[in-house]
Design a protein around this motif. Structure first.
Motif, PDB file in Angstrom:
ATOM      1  N   GLY A 157      -0.752  36.497 -13.328  1.00 44.69           N
ATOM      2  CA  GLY A 157      -0.564  37.276 -14.546  1.00 44.69           C
ATOM      3  C   GLY A 157      -1.786  37.246 -15.444  1.00 44.69           C
ATOM      4  N   GLU A 158      -2.387  36.073 -15.608  1.00 41.95           N
ATOM      5  CA  GLU A 158      -3.592  35.948 -16.436  1.00 41.95           C
ATOM      6  C   GLU A 158      -4.744  36.767 -15.868  1.00 41.95           C
ATOM      7  OE1 GLU A 158      -4.218  31.772 -16.618  1.00 41.95           O
ATOM      8  OE2 GLU A 158      -2.780  31.445 -18.266  1.00 41.95           O
TER       9      GLU A 158
ATOM     10  N   SER B 157       2.040  39.467 -18.528  1.00 46.52           N
ATOM     11  CA  SER B 157       2.764  38.216 -18.776  1.00 46.52           C
ATOM     12  C   SER B 157       3.640  37.818 -17.584  1.00 46.52           C
ATOM     13  CB  SER B 157       3.644  38.364 -20.015  1.00 46.52           C
ATOM     14  OG  SER B 157       4.715  39.259 -19.758  1.00 46.52           O
ATOM     15  N   SER B 158       3.978  36.557 -17.540  1.00 42.79           N
ATOM     16  CA  SER B 158       4.901  36.069 -16.506  1.00 42.79           C
ATOM     17  C   SER B 158       6.244  36.761 -16.632  1.00 42.79           C
ATOM     18  CB  SER B 158       5.087  34.550 -16.626  1.00 42.79           C
ATOM     19  OG  SER B 158       3.883  33.864 -16.385  1.00 42.79           O
ATOM     20  N   PHE B 159       6.669  37.006 -17.869  1.00 44.44           N
ATOM     21  CA  PHE B 159       7.933  37.690 -18.114  1.00 44.44           C
ATOM     22  C   PHE B 159       7.927  39.082 -17.484  1.00 44.44           C
ATOM     23  CE2 PHE B 159      10.470  40.606 -20.719  1.00 44.44           C
ATOM     24  CZ  PHE B 159      11.718  40.001 -20.655  1.00 44.44           C
TER      25      PHE B 159
ATOM     26  N   ARG C 197       2.851  41.702  -9.179  1.00 48.90           N
ATOM     27  CA  ARG C 197       4.108  41.091  -8.742  1.00 48.90           C
ATOM     28  C   ARG C 197       4.095  40.845  -7.236  1.00 48.90           C
ATOM     29  NH1 ARG C 197       8.072  44.901 -10.550  1.00 48.90           N
ATOM     30  NH2 ARG C 197       7.939  43.864 -12.590  1.00 48.90           N
ATOM     31  N   GLN C 198       3.628  41.841  -6.471  1.00 46.48           N
ATOM     32  CA  GLN C 198       3.602  41.702  -5.016  1.00 46.48           C
ATOM     33  C   GLN C 198       2.574  40.664  -4.572  1.00 46.48           C
ATOM     34  OE1 GLN C 198       3.064  45.765  -3.620  1.00 46.48           O
ATOM     35  NE2 GLN C 198       5.277  46.012  -3.351  1.00 46.48           N
ATOM     36  N   ILE C 199       1.456  40.597  -5.279  1.00 41.18           N
ATOM     37  CA  ILE C 199       0.444  39.587  -4.952  1.00 41.18           C
ATOM     38  C   ILE C 199       0.999  38.189  -5.212  1.00 41.18           C
ATOM     39  CG2 ILE C 199      -1.786  38.618  -5.674  1.00 41.18           C
ATOM     40  CD1 ILE C 199      -2.755  41.487  -6.124  1.00 41.18           C
ATOM     41  N   ALA C 200       1.692  38.034  -6.331  1.00 37.61           N
ATOM     42  CA  ALA C 200       2.279  36.728  -6.656  1.00 37.61           C
ATOM     43  C   ALA C 200       3.321  36.324  -5.612  1.00 37.61           C
ATOM     44  CB  ALA C 200       2.900  36.766  -8.047  1.00 37.61           C
TER      45      ALA C 200
ATOM     46  N   ALA D 235       6.982  42.765   0.052  1.00 39.25           N
ATOM     47  CA  ALA D 235       5.762  42.522  -0.726  1.00 39.25           C
ATOM     48  C   ALA D 235       4.712  41.822   0.127  1.00 39.25           C
ATOM     49  CB  ALA D 235       6.089  41.675  -1.962  1.00 39.25           C
ATOM     50  N   TYR D 236       5.136  40.844   0.915  1.00 39.07           N
ATOM     51  CA  TYR D 236       4.201  40.106   1.778  1.00 39.07           C
ATOM     52  C   TYR D 236       3.549  41.049   2.777  1.00 39.07           C
ATOM     53  CZ  TYR D 236       2.364  36.499   4.884  1.00 39.07           C
ATOM     54  OH  TYR D 236       1.530  35.708   5.636  1.00 39.07           O
TER      55      TYR D 236
END
Length: 473
Positions: A387-388, A393-395, A410-413, A443-444
């Motif tokens: 997110g940073e 944001s994480s939210f 989101r997909q990268i995370a 996502a993966y």
């Protein structure tokens, strides 16, 4: 008993009919088929269930609905009470009236003949010899939306082993009830069809016995032990990853039992497709039958679990404290029980009632906030770092919005959570706002595909991965 008894019964039937129209069929069948109209008194209806946990769940979820519907139909303020009676009595009450006598005549001789066949002492010995934990049964498993499918599949297997659902794989994160269901299947079969030979082992036990049989030159004894059973229950098959010889032996055991129409049930902490270093032919065997997943329990189920555990321990605790635990501990049943046990122990050892403030102090960082401390890197940390980097944001990453600026981070995370931790896709999905494991798998695959076709994008993902390896939780 009042003269209204018959009338109240008719009102109960209409109440159940109306509630059935408002609930999903599976939800109605799961709970309302397990309770029965017992009797009535003046402005009071008494319903019965086969165990306290069934009643606790019905009370928590449906009591107000039942009371309001009955009161509306009767035009009176009806009080509803609950009582525990045996399961056979519940089934007897719920029989269609016209067939009750006929069913009774057919079933009664079977019951009187079957029960004396085996003593409780012998039944217990059979369970111990089968490596089963006798304390696990279907009656003390708390069913919720997260587990109803797995529960009903397990019960169906226990009632008719070797039929439709063979093999069966139950998968899900730690502490969600896989071992409980596996043991419940074995215990139910021994209780009801003791002539069948049941064997429960963990994958680690299976591996260790196989290695020992090779060293002692007793491989044939090993083969006979596992291939001459009617029901084979193997827990935690993810332990077999990378153990080629054990996989080879299980492959042949599987084929032997399958061809003989013997029941097999396995558990795993993730879908089979996510296991590493498992041979394709063994993996295909696991996927051949029914695969069902266990999700983390929702709030209502978590509350039902806590209340049931309190009853089992003969303890009491304020609704405020239970709500605090159920709201914050979202991981699994094991963490719920651990939090509750800590508070009960404090109360019992110091002989004092737990206040809400003391409960919060004692629990400190709850399991859901600890993010499974045994992992080397938490998913929250991964979400924060990604997110940073993308200035979101994480939210927002955990949220439901599908803006282009959010989808890729989101997909990268999700990709990194799957790639550099040991969390299953089910557990990852839970941390990303309660998403399904298939969303994580998509996502993966998406990120992996983009990395192959875009060098700059691949470098970005690799940089984030390097950054994360240097981050302490």
């Amino acid at each position: 008993m009042s003269d209204m008894h018959t009338t109240y019964y008719e009102f109960w039937q209409e109440t159940a009919s109306r509630i059935k129209d408002t609930l999903p069929e599976q939800e109605f069948n799961t709970w309302f088929n397990r309770i029965a109209y017992l009797k009535s008194e003046d402005k009071k209806v008494i319903l019965a269930g086969a165990s306290q946990f069934i009643l606790d769940t019905v009370i928590a979820r449906y009591r107000d609905l039942i009371v309001n519907t009955l009161s509306e139909l009767t035009g009176e303020d009806i009080n509803v009470e609950f009582a525990v009676i045996s399961r056979s009595e519940i089934e007897q009450i719920n029989k269609p009236e016209g067939n009750a006598k006929e069913k009774e005549e057919k079933q009664e001789p079977v019951q009187t003949q079957a029960k004396p066949k085996i003593s409780n002492e012998k039944t217990l010995r059979m369970k111990v010899e089968s490596n089963l934990n006798p304390s696990y049964d279907f009656g003390n498993f708390v069913i919720g939306d997260n587990s109803a499918f797995a529960y009903n599949a397990s019960l169906a297997i226990a009632k008719n082993p070797g039929s439709s659902y063979n093999p069966c794989l139950i998968y899900g994160g730690v502490g969600l009830g896989k071992t409980h269901l596996l043991n419940s299947i074995g215990n139910f079969i021994i209780n009801n069809t003791p002539e069948l030979k049941v064997m429960y082992v963990t994958a680690e036990m299976f591996t260790n016995e196989f290695i020992e049989s090779i060293g002692s030159q007793k491989t044939q004894h090993f083969k006979n032990k596992f291939r001459k059973v009617d029901v084979l229950l193997i827990d935690d098959i993810h332990f077999l990853q990378g153990k080629d010889s054990t996989q080879e032996e299980l492959f042949h055991t599987f084929n032997n039992l399958y061809e003989s129409k013997k029941q097999m049930v396995f558990t795993c902490d993730r879908p089979i497709s996510e296991l590493k270093n498992i041979t394709d032919r063994l993996s295909s065997r696991f996927e051949r039958g029914l695969n069902v997943d266990l999700q983390p329990p929702n709030y209502e189920t978590r509350m039902a679990i806590l209340k049931k555990k309190l009853i089992e321990r003969g303890s009491s605790m304020s609704e405020e404290i239970l709500n605090y635990i159920a709201t914050n501990v979202c991981t699994n049943v094991r963490d719920l029980e651990s939090s509750l046990t800590k508070l009960i122990a404090y109360s019992e050892l110091l002989s004092q009632e737990i206040s809400f403030d003391k409960a919060k102090e004692l629990l400190g960082i709850l399991p859901s906030l600890a993010a499974n401390a045994n992992q080397t890197l938490s998913i929250d940390t991964i979400i924060k770092v990604v997110g940073e980097y993308f200035n979101v944001s994480s939210f927002e990453i955990k949220g439901k919005k599908k803006n282009k600026s959010l989808i890729q981070p989101r997909q990268i995370a999700m990709y990194l959570s799957r790639d550099i931790t040991e969390y299953s896709t089910t557990e990852i999905g839970t941390e990303f706002g309660g998403r399904d494991h298939t969303t994580v798998m998509h996502a993966y695959d998406r990120i992996e595909s983009l990395m192959k076709g875009d060098e700059a994008f691949a470098n970005t993902v690799q940089k984030l991965k390097r950054d994360l390896t240097n981050v302490k939780k």
